[in-house]
Motif scaffolding. Sequence first.
Motif, PDB file in Angstrom:
ATOM      1  N   GLY A 155      51.807 114.200 -56.668  1.00  0.00           N
ATOM      2  CA  GLY A 155      52.170 115.551 -56.995  1.00  0.00           C
ATOM      3  C   GLY A 155      53.258 115.773 -58.234  1.00  0.00           C
ATOM      4  N   GLY A 156      53.769 114.696 -58.739  1.00  0.00           N
ATOM      5  CA  GLY A 156      54.896 114.592 -59.628  1.00  0.00           C
ATOM      6  C   GLY A 156      56.194 114.406 -59.180  1.00  0.00           C
ATOM      7  N   ASN A 157      56.376 114.212 -57.856  1.00  0.00           N
ATOM      8  CA  ASN A 157      57.516 113.896 -57.148  1.00  0.00           C
ATOM      9  C   ASN A 157      58.108 112.499 -56.785  1.00  0.00           C
ATOM     10  OD1 ASN A 157      60.036 114.164 -55.964  1.00  0.00           O
ATOM     11  ND2 ASN A 157      59.456 115.491 -54.315  1.00  0.00           N
ATOM     12  N   PRO A 158      58.734 111.588 -57.778  1.00  0.00           N
ATOM     13  CA  PRO A 158      58.749 110.326 -57.288  1.00  0.00           C
ATOM     14  C   PRO A 158      60.120 110.175 -56.673  1.00  0.00           C
ATOM     15  CG  PRO A 158      59.938 110.966 -59.428  1.00  0.00           C
ATOM     16  CD  PRO A 158      59.067 112.094 -58.955  1.00  0.00           C
ATOM     17  N   VAL A 159      60.731 111.104 -56.064  1.00  0.00           N
ATOM     18  CA  VAL A 159      61.921 110.801 -55.142  1.00  0.00           C
ATOM     19  C   VAL A 159      61.536 110.113 -53.776  1.00  0.00           C
ATOM     20  CG1 VAL A 159      64.022 111.998 -53.862  1.00  0.00           C
ATOM     21  CG2 VAL A 159      63.086 112.475 -56.134  1.00  0.00           C
ATOM     22  N   PRO A 160      60.413 110.421 -53.243  1.00  0.00           N
ATOM     23  CA  PRO A 160      60.216 110.052 -51.747  1.00  0.00           C
ATOM     24  C   PRO A 160      59.867 108.259 -51.962  1.00  0.00           C
ATOM     25  CG  PRO A 160      59.364 111.944 -51.951  1.00  0.00           C
ATOM     26  CD  PRO A 160      59.881 111.673 -53.184  1.00  0.00           C
ATOM     27  N   ILE A 161      58.831 107.921 -52.893  1.00  0.00           N
ATOM     28  CA  ILE A 161      58.473 106.526 -53.274  1.00  0.00           C
ATOM     29  C   ILE A 161      59.977 105.752 -53.637  1.00  0.00           C
ATOM     30  CG2 ILE A 161      57.775 106.604 -55.625  1.00  0.00           C
ATOM     31  CD1 ILE A 161      55.837 105.134 -52.975  1.00  0.00           C
ATOM     32  N   LEU A 162      60.767 106.331 -54.414  1.00  0.00           N
ATOM     33  CA  LEU A 162      61.778 105.805 -54.823  1.00  0.00           C
ATOM     34  C   LEU A 162      62.909 105.303 -53.643  1.00  0.00           C
ATOM     35  CD1 LEU A 162      62.564 107.380 -58.411  1.00  0.00           C
ATOM     36  CD2 LEU A 162      61.530 105.131 -57.908  1.00  0.00           C
ATOM     37  N   MET A 163      62.914 106.455 -52.794  1.00  0.00           N
ATOM     38  CA  MET A 163      63.732 106.133 -51.556  1.00  0.00           C
ATOM     39  C   MET A 163      63.340 105.085 -50.671  1.00  0.00           C
ATOM     40  SD  MET A 163      64.584 110.023 -50.669  1.00  0.00           S
ATOM     41  CE  MET A 163      65.050 109.670 -49.066  1.00  0.00           C
ATOM     42  N   ILE A 164      61.753 105.151 -50.431  1.00  0.00           N
ATOM     43  CA  ILE A 164      61.401 103.910 -49.809  1.00  0.00           C
ATOM     44  C   ILE A 164      61.454 102.765 -50.481  1.00  0.00           C
ATOM     45  CG2 ILE A 164      59.049 103.094 -48.718  1.00  0.00           C
ATOM     46  CD1 ILE A 164      58.334 105.876 -48.000  1.00  0.00           C
ATOM     47  N   LEU A 165      61.288 102.642 -51.989  1.00  0.00           N
ATOM     48  CA  LEU A 165      61.518 101.158 -52.430  1.00  0.00           C
ATOM     49  C   LEU A 165      62.801 100.731 -52.142  1.00  0.00           C
ATOM     50  CD1 LEU A 165      58.975 101.774 -55.554  1.00  0.00           C
ATOM     51  CD2 LEU A 165      58.554 100.532 -53.390  1.00  0.00           C
ATOM     52  N   GLY A 166      63.778 101.688 -52.408  1.00  0.00           N
ATOM     53  CA  GLY A 166      65.258 101.298 -52.357  1.00  0.00           C
ATOM     54  C   GLY A 166      65.537 100.833 -50.848  1.00  0.00           C
ATOM     55  N   LEU A 167      64.911 101.449 -49.861  1.00  0.00           N
ATOM     56  CA  LEU A 167      64.958 100.846 -48.639  1.00  0.00           C
ATOM     57  C   LEU A 167      64.363  99.567 -48.360  1.00  0.00           C
ATOM     58  CD1 LEU A 167      65.867 101.503 -45.700  1.00  0.00           C
ATOM     59  CD2 LEU A 167      63.652 102.459 -45.407  1.00  0.00           C
ATOM     60  N   PHE A 168      63.211  99.302 -48.906  1.00  0.00           N
ATOM     61  CA  PHE A 168      62.901  97.946 -48.873  1.00  0.00           C
ATOM     62  C   PHE A 168      63.734  96.889 -49.635  1.00  0.00           C
ATOM     63  CE2 PHE A 168      58.237  99.664 -48.482  1.00  0.00           C
ATOM     64  CZ  PHE A 168      58.280  99.671 -47.159  1.00  0.00           C
ATOM     65  N   VAL A 169      63.967  97.184 -50.846  1.00  0.00           N
ATOM     66  CA  VAL A 169      64.921  96.159 -51.436  1.00  0.00           C
ATOM     67  C   VAL A 169      66.055  96.124 -50.801  1.00  0.00           C
ATOM     68  CG1 VAL A 169      66.155  96.020 -53.528  1.00  0.00           C
ATOM     69  CG2 VAL A 169      64.181  96.948 -53.660  1.00  0.00           C
ATOM     70  N   LEU A 196      66.591  96.366 -47.418  1.00  0.00           N
ATOM     71  CA  LEU A 196      66.344  95.574 -46.036  1.00  0.00           C
ATOM     72  C   LEU A 196      65.993  94.254 -46.651  1.00  0.00           C
ATOM     73  CD1 LEU A 196      64.396  98.116 -43.994  1.00  0.00           C
ATOM     74  CD2 LEU A 196      66.744  97.391 -43.614  1.00  0.00           C
ATOM     75  N   THR A 197      65.448  93.966 -47.568  1.00  0.00           N
ATOM     76  CA  THR A 197      65.050  92.728 -48.129  1.00  0.00           C
ATOM     77  C   THR A 197      66.377  91.553 -48.486  1.00  0.00           C
ATOM     78  OG1 THR A 197      62.840  93.246 -49.021  1.00  0.00           O
ATOM     79  CG2 THR A 197      64.001  91.251 -49.631  1.00  0.00           C
ATOM     80  N   LEU A 198      67.132  92.430 -49.163  1.00  0.00           N
ATOM     81  CA  LEU A 198      68.503  91.786 -49.412  1.00  0.00           C
ATOM     82  C   LEU A 198      69.481  91.384 -48.289  1.00  0.00           C
ATOM     83  CD1 LEU A 198      69.675  93.760 -52.739  1.00  0.00           C
ATOM     84  CD2 LEU A 198      68.646  91.326 -52.528  1.00  0.00           C
ATOM     85  N   ILE A 199      69.594  92.182 -47.142  1.00  0.00           N
ATOM     86  CA  ILE A 199      70.055  92.030 -46.204  1.00  0.00           C
ATOM     87  C   ILE A 199      69.503  91.053 -45.353  1.00  0.00           C
ATOM     88  CG2 ILE A 199      70.522  93.103 -43.834  1.00  0.00           C
ATOM     89  CD1 ILE A 199      70.897  95.815 -44.882  1.00  0.00           C
ATOM     90  N   GLY A 200      68.145  90.908 -45.306  1.00  0.00           N
ATOM     91  CA  GLY A 200      67.384  89.715 -44.705  1.00  0.00           C
ATOM     92  C   GLY A 200      67.638  88.329 -45.209  1.00  0.00           C
ATOM     93  N   ILE A 201      67.694  88.408 -46.792  1.00  0.00           N
ATOM     94  CA  ILE A 201      68.105  87.292 -47.393  1.00  0.00           C
ATOM     95  C   ILE A 201      69.559  86.831 -47.144  1.00  0.00           C
ATOM     96  CG2 ILE A 201      68.594  86.221 -49.882  1.00  0.00           C
ATOM     97  CD1 ILE A 201      66.062  87.925 -50.672  1.00  0.00           C
ATOM     98  N   VAL A 202      70.364  87.647 -46.978  1.00  0.00           N
ATOM     99  CA  VAL A 202      71.894  87.321 -46.984  1.00  0.00           C
ATOM    100  C   VAL A 202      72.132  86.701 -45.513  1.00  0.00           C
ATOM    101  CG1 VAL A 202      74.176  88.140 -46.706  1.00  0.00           C
ATOM    102  CG2 VAL A 202      72.798  88.775 -48.641  1.00  0.00           C
ATOM    103  N   ALA A 203      71.463  87.518 -44.610  1.00  0.00           N
ATOM    104  CA  ALA A 203      71.399  87.012 -43.047  1.00  0.00           C
ATOM    105  C   ALA A 203      70.970  85.631 -42.911  1.00  0.00           C
ATOM    106  CB  ALA A 203      70.784  88.033 -42.044  1.00  0.00           C
ATOM    107  N   GLY A 204      69.854  85.134 -43.687  1.00  0.00           N
ATOM    108  CA  GLY A 204      69.246  83.983 -43.555  1.00  0.00           C
ATOM    109  C   GLY A 204      70.039  82.839 -44.211  1.00  0.00           C
ATOM    110  N   LEU A 205      70.717  83.371 -45.242  1.00  0.00           N
ATOM    111  CA  LEU A 205      71.526  82.261 -45.830  1.00  0.00           C
ATOM    112  C   LEU A 205      72.980  82.058 -44.997  1.00  0.00           C
ATOM    113  CD1 LEU A 205      71.691  83.450 -49.890  1.00  0.00           C
ATOM    114  CD2 LEU A 205      70.615  81.535 -48.841  1.00  0.00           C
ATOM    115  N   ILE A 206      73.408  83.081 -44.361  1.00  0.00           N
ATOM    116  CA  ILE A 206      74.145  82.718 -43.385  1.00  0.00           C
ATOM    117  C   ILE A 206      73.916  82.048 -42.445  1.00  0.00           C
ATOM    118  CG2 ILE A 206      75.988  84.055 -41.824  1.00  0.00           C
ATOM    119  CD1 ILE A 206      76.134  86.466 -43.995  1.00  0.00           C
ATOM    120  N   ARG A 207      72.807  82.481 -41.799  1.00  0.00           N
ATOM    121  CA  ARG A 207      72.434  81.478 -40.742  1.00  0.00           C
ATOM    122  C   ARG A 207      72.089  79.934 -40.938  1.00  0.00           C
ATOM    123  NH1 ARG A 207      70.626  80.614 -35.843  1.00  0.00           N
ATOM    124  NH2 ARG A 207      68.589  79.771 -35.385  1.00  0.00           N
ATOM    125  N   ALA A 208      71.443  79.795 -42.143  1.00  0.00           N
ATOM    126  CA  ALA A 208      71.224  78.607 -42.626  1.00  0.00           C
ATOM    127  C   ALA A 208      72.680  77.727 -42.884  1.00  0.00           C
ATOM    128  CB  ALA A 208      70.504  78.471 -43.888  1.00  0.00           C
TER     129      ALA A 208
END
Length: 122
Positions: free
Chosen positions: A78-92, A94-106
């Motif tokens: 419908g022309g409103n990119p804000v919701p998808i950008l918020m979800i993509l930002g959340l995924f990025v 959470l992915t970065l948090i997971g990578i950092v947590a994995g590096l710390i655990r390693a």
Amino acid sequence: MYLTAFLLGGILCALFQIFGMFTKLDPPRVLILGVAIGGLLTPFGMLAQLGQWGGAGLTVMCMAAGSAVTGTTMALLGGNPVPILMILGLFVTLTLIGIVAGLIRAAVTKDTVVNNVQSANK
């Protein structure tokens, strides 16, 4: 409201459990089916009506995830990119948090393994 939430959540859980038992599908596939059903019911307004009646009984179900994906996609189309950008930002994020947590655990595990090996060799 609590009674309808309990009834709707219980009925949906029972239906998915029965479906999983009779089809012998593993739980992830049954959950994916729930997400797909939620995505299919959203454009027709059926999930919104169930949500108004059952409240959290529907919200906690995986069908709500399908509704969220469909709603976001419809907003994007419908022309409103804000919701998808918020979800993509959340995924990025959470992915970065997971990578950092994995590096710390390693790093912590590596030190522990090295210390255990050194003490075993003594």
